[in-house]
Design a protein around this motif. Structure first.
Motif, PDB file in Angstrom:
ATOM      1  N   ARG A  86      49.348  20.751 -22.866  1.00  0.00           N
ATOM      2  CA  ARG A  86      50.207  19.562 -22.913  1.00  0.00           C
ATOM      3  C   ARG A  86      51.494  19.780 -22.123  1.00  0.00           C
ATOM      4  O   ARG A  86      51.928  18.916 -21.358  1.00  0.00           O
ATOM      5  N   GLU A  87      52.090  20.951 -22.279  1.00  0.00           N
ATOM      6  CA  GLU A  87      53.361  21.216 -21.616  1.00  0.00           C
ATOM      7  C   GLU A  87      53.179  21.512 -20.135  1.00  0.00           C
ATOM      8  O   GLU A  87      54.012  21.152 -19.308  1.00  0.00           O
ATOM      9  N   GLN A  88      52.074  22.177 -19.777  1.00  0.00           N
ATOM     10  CA  GLN A  88      51.831  22.493 -18.373  1.00  0.00           C
ATOM     11  C   GLN A  88      51.673  21.223 -17.552  1.00  0.00           C
ATOM     12  O   GLN A  88      52.161  21.129 -16.426  1.00  0.00           O
ATOM     13  N   GLY A  89      51.019  20.220 -18.125  1.00  0.00           N
ATOM     14  CA  GLY A  89      50.811  18.980 -17.396  1.00  0.00           C
ATOM     15  C   GLY A  89      52.079  18.189 -17.156  1.00  0.00           C
ATOM     16  O   GLY A  89      52.139  17.357 -16.254  1.00  0.00           O
ATOM     17  N   GLY A  90      53.133  18.446 -17.944  1.00  0.00           N
ATOM     18  CA  GLY A  90      54.361  17.688 -17.797  1.00  0.00           C
ATOM     19  C   GLY A  90      55.339  18.254 -16.788  1.00  0.00           C
ATOM     20  O   GLY A  90      56.397  17.659 -16.568  1.00  0.00           O
ATOM     21  N   ARG A  91      55.019  19.374 -16.169  1.00  0.00           N
ATOM     22  CA  ARG A  91      55.954  20.002 -15.247  1.00  0.00           C
ATOM     23  C   ARG A  91      56.165  19.143 -14.003  1.00  0.00           C
ATOM     24  O   ARG A  91      55.262  18.431 -13.548  1.00  0.00           O
ATOM     25  N   GLY A  92      57.367  19.239 -13.445  1.00  0.00           N
ATOM     26  CA  GLY A  92      57.696  18.481 -12.252  1.00  0.00           C
ATOM     27  C   GLY A  92      57.732  19.365 -11.020  1.00  0.00           C
ATOM     28  O   GLY A  92      56.913  20.271 -10.867  1.00  0.00           O
ATOM     29  N   VAL A  93      58.701  19.115 -10.141  1.00  0.00           N
ATOM     30  CA  VAL A  93      58.827  19.868  -8.886  1.00  0.00           C
ATOM     31  C   VAL A  93      59.968  20.860  -9.031  1.00  0.00           C
ATOM     32  O   VAL A  93      61.141  20.465  -9.100  1.00  0.00           O
ATOM     33  N   GLN A  94      59.629  22.133  -9.104  1.00  0.00           N
ATOM     34  CA  GLN A  94      60.651  23.162  -9.237  1.00  0.00           C
ATOM     35  C   GLN A  94      61.441  23.292  -7.941  1.00  0.00           C
ATOM     36  O   GLN A  94      60.908  23.110  -6.839  1.00  0.00           O
ATOM     37  N   ILE A  95      62.693  23.661  -8.085  1.00  0.00           N
ATOM     38  CA  ILE A  95      63.603  23.669  -6.947  1.00  0.00           C
ATOM     39  C   ILE A  95      63.212  24.709  -5.890  1.00  0.00           C
ATOM     40  O   ILE A  95      63.554  24.572  -4.717  1.00  0.00           O
ATOM     41  N   GLU A  96      62.477  25.761  -6.296  1.00  0.00           N
ATOM     42  CA  GLU A  96      62.096  26.814  -5.351  1.00  0.00           C
ATOM     43  C   GLU A  96      60.733  26.592  -4.707  1.00  0.00           C
ATOM     44  O   GLU A  96      60.311  27.403  -3.879  1.00  0.00           O
ATOM     45  N   SER A  97      60.048  25.526  -5.066  1.00  0.00           N
ATOM     46  CA  SER A  97      58.733  25.265  -4.481  1.00  0.00           C
ATOM     47  C   SER A  97      58.876  24.682  -3.082  1.00  0.00           C
ATOM     48  O   SER A  97      59.976  24.346  -2.629  1.00  0.00           O
ATOM     49  N   LEU A  98      57.748  24.547  -2.407  1.00  0.00           N
ATOM     50  CA  LEU A  98      57.756  23.967  -1.065  1.00  0.00           C
ATOM     51  C   LEU A  98      58.247  22.521  -1.119  1.00  0.00           C
ATOM     52  O   LEU A  98      59.066  22.092  -0.301  1.00  0.00           O
ATOM     53  N   GLY A  99      57.747  21.767  -2.105  1.00  0.00           N
ATOM     54  CA  GLY A  99      58.212  20.391  -2.270  1.00  0.00           C
ATOM     55  C   GLY A  99      59.670  20.331  -2.667  1.00  0.00           C
ATOM     56  O   GLY A  99      60.418  19.448  -2.220  1.00  0.00           O
ATOM     57  N   GLY A 100      60.102  21.288  -3.511  1.00  0.00           N
ATOM     58  CA  GLY A 100      61.499  21.339  -3.909  1.00  0.00           C
ATOM     59  C   GLY A 100      62.418  21.626  -2.733  1.00  0.00           C
ATOM     60  O   GLY A 100      63.531  21.086  -2.640  1.00  0.00           O
ATOM     61  N   THR A 101      61.955  22.472  -1.821  1.00  0.00           N
ATOM     62  CA  THR A 101      62.742  22.761  -0.621  1.00  0.00           C
ATOM     63  C   THR A 101      62.920  21.498   0.225  1.00  0.00           C
ATOM     64  O   THR A 101      64.015  21.218   0.734  1.00  0.00           O
ATOM     65  N   ALA A 102      61.831  20.730   0.370  1.00  0.00           N
ATOM     66  CA  ALA A 102      61.919  19.486   1.142  1.00  0.00           C
ATOM     67  C   ALA A 102      62.892  18.503   0.487  1.00  0.00           C
ATOM     68  O   ALA A 102      63.706  17.862   1.168  1.00  0.00           O
ATOM     69  N   LEU A 103      62.827  18.394  -0.843  1.00  0.00           N
ATOM     70  CA  LEU A 103      63.731  17.475  -1.543  1.00  0.00           C
ATOM     71  C   LEU A 103      65.175  17.960  -1.482  1.00  0.00           C
ATOM     72  O   LEU A 103      66.107  17.150  -1.375  1.00  0.00           O
ATOM     73  N   ASN A 104      65.369  19.276  -1.550  1.00  0.00           N
ATOM     74  CA  ASN A 104      66.729  19.808  -1.458  1.00  0.00           C
ATOM     75  C   ASN A 104      67.337  19.524  -0.086  1.00  0.00           C
ATOM     76  O   ASN A 104      68.527  19.220   0.042  1.00  0.00           O
ATOM     77  N   LEU A 105      66.513  19.657   0.957  1.00  0.00           N
ATOM     78  CA  LEU A 105      66.983  19.303   2.295  1.00  0.00           C
ATOM     79  C   LEU A 105      67.310  17.812   2.372  1.00  0.00           C
ATOM     80  O   LEU A 105      68.272  17.405   3.032  1.00  0.00           O
TER      81      LEU A 105
END
Length: 423
Positions: free
Chosen positions: A220-239
């Motif tokens: 249940r908890e694993q499915g609710g995770r979002g985009v961590q700031i250190e992930s590839l997607g997180g890097t794109a969003l941080n930029l």
């Protein structure tokens, strides 16, 4: 022929290096208060979070309705293990057990690398690569998980069933060790390893379900995770934050994640890339026609790299997995992953600069933090692409016409010994 035998000198040197580097890591663990070492944040996870879960598990239940509990039920056994050492605090026992598992891992790599025709580079990579993460490996249970993956791969050639069982145990702790089964040679080795993994996993899960309630609460908890700031997607969003995106960082699900417009789309894109990676690996498995002794090792590293870079979460401790798998690859002289191992080491060093040294810059999305994560994730992406390309090419039949189904027998590791005795 004597040149194929490993002299004691390199082994003694590696043991001395392991003792020196682990002493330094222990010192850093005991003096983790300075800001550049995370201000105690690295070790806090053990004495606060792990110890809390230990208390819950000791009462016969997995954590339920706990957003931080996102791990398969086998993790409970690892977190309960420090209670077996009396006279020590939970933190002391956890670090001591982690160090013992680290020693077991380097011993296994030394033994594998000492065989005729093998290499000690794997043991050297593990010994020298893990300290690049400073004291983080001693304050996470990923060393234990990685040990199961390493032992599974090293056992697979001679004892496929034992390798499969170890992979299943690893998967029950953190799912990725199941990928050690990807590169098993077709035929009897695959059937033995996969069946053993299935029976071992089912049996251990049944035992855990008998003694503990809520064994699947992590789903249940694993499915609710979002985009961590250190992930590839997180890097794109941080930029994107630097260019005017209105999102922000927030601590949730045990990590710093990004929230705001388009985050869900980035998460879906990550999951889509993970599915495509699975498809590519399945296609490689179907089309592969040539196996060497290094193929199972190379396939495991390639698979974990692909799933890491496409994940919504790339925690710094994931680098422990990659260092361990790269070390297994380097025990074989037939591996094609040597340049990939260099990229993994470089990415590990940058991970330490990002966390714990300059994590505030990463969280705040400063240019320094963005560029740091862009460099780290760029190295990981390059490593994943290069690893898969080399794995794909290695599956081609050898040019000497050895045949499209050439692959080692389960006891192929013993062939050099026979060749030496015959000569």
């Amino acid at each position: 022929m004597n040149r194929l035998r490993v002299t004691p000198g390199p082994i003694v040197t590696l043991i001395a290096l392991w003792l020196a580097t682990r002493a330094l890591m222990l010192w850093l663990t005991a003096h983790s208060g300075p800001r550049l070492l995370g201000g105690g944040a690295v070790t806090r996870e053990v004495w606060r979070l792990y110890h809390h879960w230990y208390g819950v598990l000791a009462h016969g239940s997995f954590p339920v309705h706990d957003t931080l509990w996102q791990y398969p039920p086998g993790a409970g056994a690892v977190l309960l293990a420090p209670g077996l050492l009396p006279g020590l605090t939970y933190f002391q026992a956890f670090v001591l057990l982690t160090l013992a598992v680290d020693a077991l891992t380097v011993a296994a790599l030394l033994r594998a690398g000492s065989r005729p025709g093998r290499s000690l580079l794997g043991a050297a990579l593990w010994t020298g690569g893990l300290p690049l993460l400073l004291h983080l490996p001693l304050a996470r249970y990923d060393v234990q998980v990685t040990a199961l993956g390493v032992l599974s791969l090293l056992a697979m050639a001679r004892f496929p069933r034992a390798g499969g069982a170890l992979a299943a145990l690893g998967a029950l702790v953190k799912v990725w060790p199941a990928l050690a089964l990807l590169g098993t040679p077709r035929g009897r080795p695959t059937r033995g390893a996969w069946l053993s993994a299935g029976w071992t996993g089912a049996g251990c899960l049944a035992v855990l379900a008998v003694f503990f309630t809520h064994p699947l609460s992590f789903l249940r908890e694993q499915g609710g995770r979002g985009v961590q700031i250190e992930s590839l997607g997180g890097t794109a969003l941080n930029l994107a934050r630097r260019l005017g995106w209105s999102g922000r960082s927030r601590y949730q699900y045990g990590a710093v994640e990004l929230v705001g417009p388009h985050v869900r789309a980035v998460a879906v894109a990550s999951l889509t890339l993970t599915a495509l990676s699975f498809g590519l690996l399945a296609l490689w498995r179907v089309r592969a026609r040539h196996w060497s002794e290094a193929t199972p090792f190379d396939a495991a590293l390639s698979a974990v790299l692909l799933f890491t870079v496409t994940s919504r979460v790339i925690s710094p401790q994931y680098m422990i997995w990659l260092i361990g798998l790269a070390a297994v690859c380097l025990t074989s002289r037939h591996t094609g992953q040597r340049p990939v191992a260099v990229l993994v080491l470089a990415a590990s060093a940058l991970s330490t600069v990002a966390f714990p040294m300059y994590y505030r810059e990463v969280i705040d999305g400063t240019w320094a933090g963005c560029l740091l994560m862009l460099a780290r994730n760029g190295l990981l992406t390059a490593a994943a692409v290069l690893s898969f390309v080399r794995l794909w090419r290695s599956a081609r039949p050898p040019a000497d016409g050895a045949g499209p189904t050439a692959r080692p027998r389960p006891d192929s590791d013993r062939l050099p010994d026979r060749a030496l005795s015959a000569s």
